[in-house]
Design an enzyme around this catalytic site. Structure first.
Site, mmCIF file in Angstrom:
data_model
loop_
_atom_site.group_PDB
_atom_site.id
_atom_site.type_symbol
_atom_site.label_atom_id
_atom_site.label_comp_id
_atom_site.label_asym_id
_atom_site.label_seq_id
_atom_site.Cartn_x
_atom_site.Cartn_y
_atom_site.Cartn_z
ATOM 1 C CG HIS A 77 8.636 -25.560 11.840
ATOM 2 N ND1 HIS A 77 8.394 -25.313 10.517
ATOM 3 C CD2 HIS A 77 8.665 -24.341 12.431
ATOM 4 C CE1 HIS A 77 8.281 -24.009 10.325
ATOM 5 N NE2 HIS A 77 8.436 -23.394 11.474
ATOM 6 C CE LYS B 287 7.277 -17.816 19.477
ATOM 7 N NZ LYS B 287 8.309 -18.024 18.468
ATOM 8 C CG ASP C 69 4.311 -20.383 15.467
ATOM 9 O OD1 ASP C 69 4.260 -20.104 14.252
ATOM 10 O OD2 ASP C 69 5.214 -19.953 16.219
ATOM 11 N NE ARG D 234 -3.029 0.047 3.131
ATOM 12 C CZ ARG D 234 -3.807 -0.528 4.033
ATOM 13 N NH1 ARG D 234 -4.907 -1.133 3.648
ATOM 14 N NH2 ARG D 234 -3.497 -0.493 5.305
ATOM 15 C CG ASP E 208 7.781 -26.808 7.548
ATOM 16 O OD1 ASP E 208 8.827 -26.361 8.061
ATOM 17 O OD2 ASP E 208 6.974 -27.505 8.172
ATOM 18 C CG HIS E 209 11.621 -21.623 8.108
ATOM 19 N ND1 HIS E 209 10.563 -21.582 8.966
ATOM 20 C CD2 HIS E 209 12.718 -21.436 8.875
ATOM 21 C CE1 HIS E 209 10.991 -21.373 10.202
ATOM 22 N NE2 HIS E 209 12.299 -21.279 10.181
ATOM 23 C CE LYS F 174 15.389 -23.958 10.495
ATOM 24 N NZ LYS F 174 16.039 -22.729 10.896
HETATM 25 C C1 BG6 Z 1 8.494 -19.826 12.609
HETATM 26 C C2 BG6 Z 1 7.559 -19.544 13.750
HETATM 27 O O1 BG6 Z 1 7.933 -20.759 11.744
HETATM 28 O O2 BG6 Z 1 9.714 -20.337 13.111
HETATM 29 C C3 BG6 Z 1 8.194 -18.624 14.763
HETATM 30 O O3 BG6 Z 1 6.371 -18.937 13.264
HETATM 31 C C4 BG6 Z 1 9.562 -19.134 15.187
HETATM 32 O O4 BG6 Z 1 7.355 -18.464 15.915
HETATM 33 C C5 BG6 Z 1 10.398 -19.439 13.955
HETATM 34 O O5 BG6 Z 1 10.183 -18.128 15.979
HETATM 35 C C6 BG6 Z 1 11.718 -20.067 14.344
HETATM 36 O O6 BG6 Z 1 12.491 -20.271 13.200
HETATM 37 P P1 BG6 Z 1 14.009 -20.692 13.325
HETATM 38 O O7 BG6 Z 1 14.446 -20.950 11.925
HETATM 39 O O8 BG6 Z 1 14.714 -19.551 13.990
HETATM 40 O O9 BG6 Z 1 14.037 -21.905 14.193
#
Ligand code: BG6
Length: 502
Positions: free
Chosen positions: A258, A356, A253, A59, A195-196, A200
């Protein structure tokens, strides 16, 4: 007979084809800190096609120059590779900015013009990828507008792809609705769910550890394994992410995605090949075999961090964080016990925990073995001997540790735990690419093994939904102090076993 130089060819990384990437939500944290730096790093590593173009959609009332400054600033701040003026110049020529809001068609019409112009002047070849780095409530709107303005239409041989970030729904039903929305505008094969964790290096190394070696797989089963612990612990609180996190919580989350992906990779059978389909078949099989114990009160734990001290710093409790309602029941710690009902894993508990404001930032998978069935030593000799374990250290101290017993030097025969370590930093000279570099490149290339399929997403919700429903019926989560390992029930849920201190 022809000699093929295939070994060398295999080592050449495939570069992305000519294409444009449009990021919705370009000014958000994820885009600034992860996506832009990763895209620049790909350019710096020569993995993007010279015709690649990146368009930001937001925006803001920006001119092209403002956008360039914004990208440059974030790249310089967060990129992994060294800033290179030459790379930057070519990269900057492919930058475009389209002002617009997610729910108004005008912006999308402008975007359409930009995309056509890129095809003509930059050579993006009619191939475009749309990255939805936006809050989930906008997924539907963005999809609808993309389709209504013709942005998803393509000629034969061209592609339109969607990259989306989790959460993929908040339960099974909403995940199915979301899939319906997405497949309404592109084919399932053109949807790339991030799914990051799968990007890794250390997560991909689970497959190498298990399937490239002879010595682990024969003992990777209920005959030898006592239990498995999967931990994802963070020291940070929710920071400025109240809007995203509240109402979602730790289980949705990170466990839904993950941790269950880590479980699937750890427990699945050997895939026939590493193609997306074969990998998916094995992951789905194992996720479909997961069973929850009947007594969720004793086998799960749910917590919320209170105020306290962490690393010498006074920190707020979750309920005092900005933007959190004072009666929020969101979990910031979640732990589950799962069983996999198949011949390999029958009776072996898999303990998953994530939270956390815990004691240390660490993600690891510990495969803990049974004790030897016979020990030809005096009882005192092995008093300090624990259980053998193979620990796959996902982060931050990436590597693999093997824990086993060894004789303590001296006249007596005393056995104690020692460790043998593989550390990425020691074994390899090259830095690992960031997860987003790998995943964005794969999405541009159309390579899908590292992206969860909708079936996996649904199976994961099927596992989690009953636990979430049970927790909801229980009211407020148990409080825990920052810097600890979660609420007391996290300890008791393991019965006579105990969590490792990572
Ligand atoms: C994300 C979550 O998918 O992964 C976050 O939404 C979390 O809450 C993060 O902090 C952690 O990622 P990494 O790569 O630092 O373990």
């Amino acid at each position: 007979m022809a000699i093929h130089n295939t070994a060398a060819d295999h080592r050449l990384p495939r570069i992305a084809p000519p294409c444009g990437l449009v990021i919705f939500g370009i000014t958000g944290d994820l885009a600034r800190k992860k996506l832009l730096p990763a895209i620049y790093d790909l350019a710096n590593r020569g993995l993007l096609h010279p015709a690649f173009a990146l368009t930001g959609f937001s925006r803001r009332d920006w001119e092209k120059g403002d956008f360039e400054d914004f990208v440059r600033e974030n790249v310089m701040k967060y990129a992994r590779t060294k800033f290179n003026e030459e790379t930057w110049e070519t990269f900057a020529e492919g930058l475009r900015f389209v002002p617009g809001s997610f729910d108004e068609e005008n912006g999308y019409r402008e975007l359409m013009k930009t995309v056509h112009d890129l095809d003509k002047t930059r050579g993006t070849g009619g191939n475009h990828v749309f990255y939805l780095s936006v809050p989930p409530k906008f997924f539907g709107t963005v999809c609808e507008k993309l389709q209504a303005t013709g942005l998803t239409e393509k000629e034969p041989g061209q592609f339109r792809r969607l990259i989306i970030e989790k959460p993929f729904g908040h339960d099974l039903e909403s995940a199915r609705e979301l899939a319906h929305t997405l497949t309404g505008i592109v084919d399932e094969k053109d949807i790339f769910r991030i799914d990051h964790y799968l990007g890794k290096e250390t997560v991909q190394n689970i497959l190498a550890t298990r399937f490239a070696n002879a010595m682990f797989e024969p003992i990777w089963n209920a005959n030898y394994v006592d239990h498995v612990q999967i931990t994802m612990a963070e020291t940070i609180g929710i920071g400025s992410r109240a809007g995203y996190y509240d109402g979602i919580g730790a289980a949705r989350d990170v466990i839904q995605n993950h941790l269950l992906q880590l479980l699937a990779l750890t427990a699945m059978e050997e895939p026939a090949t590493f193609t997306p389909r074969d990998l998916r078949i094995e992951k789905e099989k194992v996720l479909a075999s997961v069973r929850l114990p009947a007594n969720l009160d004793k086998t799960t734990a749910r917590g919320q961090y209170g105020p306290g001290w962490q690393g010498g710093e006074q920190v707020k409790g979750y309920l005092d964080e900005d933007g959190i309602p004072p009666d929020s029941t969101t979990d910031t710690f979640a732990a589950l016990t799962l069983y996999i009902e198949n011949r390999r894993w029958g009776g072996v508990p898999f303990y998953l925990r994530a939270g956390k404001r815990l004691g240390k930032r660490v993600t690891e998978i510990a495969v803990v073995f049974k004790k030897a069935i016979h020990m030809p030593f005096d009882e005192e000799a092995t008093q300090e001997l624990g259980q053998n374990a193979l620990v796959m250290r996902i982060q931050p101290d990436e590597g693999v540790t093997l824990r086993f017993g060894a004789k303590v030097p001296g006249a007596d025969l005393q056995v104690r735990d020692v460790t043998m370590d593989f550390g990425y930093g020691h074994a390899f000279t090259e830095d690992s690419p960031e997860a987003y570099e790998r995943l964005i490149k794969d999405a541009l290339t159309g390579d899908a093994p590292l992206f969860p399929h909708q079936n996996e997403v649904e199976l994961a919700w099927k596992i989690l939904d009953p636990v979430l429903a049970y927790w909801e019926s229980q009211g407020q989560p148990e409080p825990y102090r920052p810097g600890t390992w979660g609420p007391p029930s996290a300890e008791t849920m393991l019965g006579k076993r105990a969590w490792r201190l990572p």
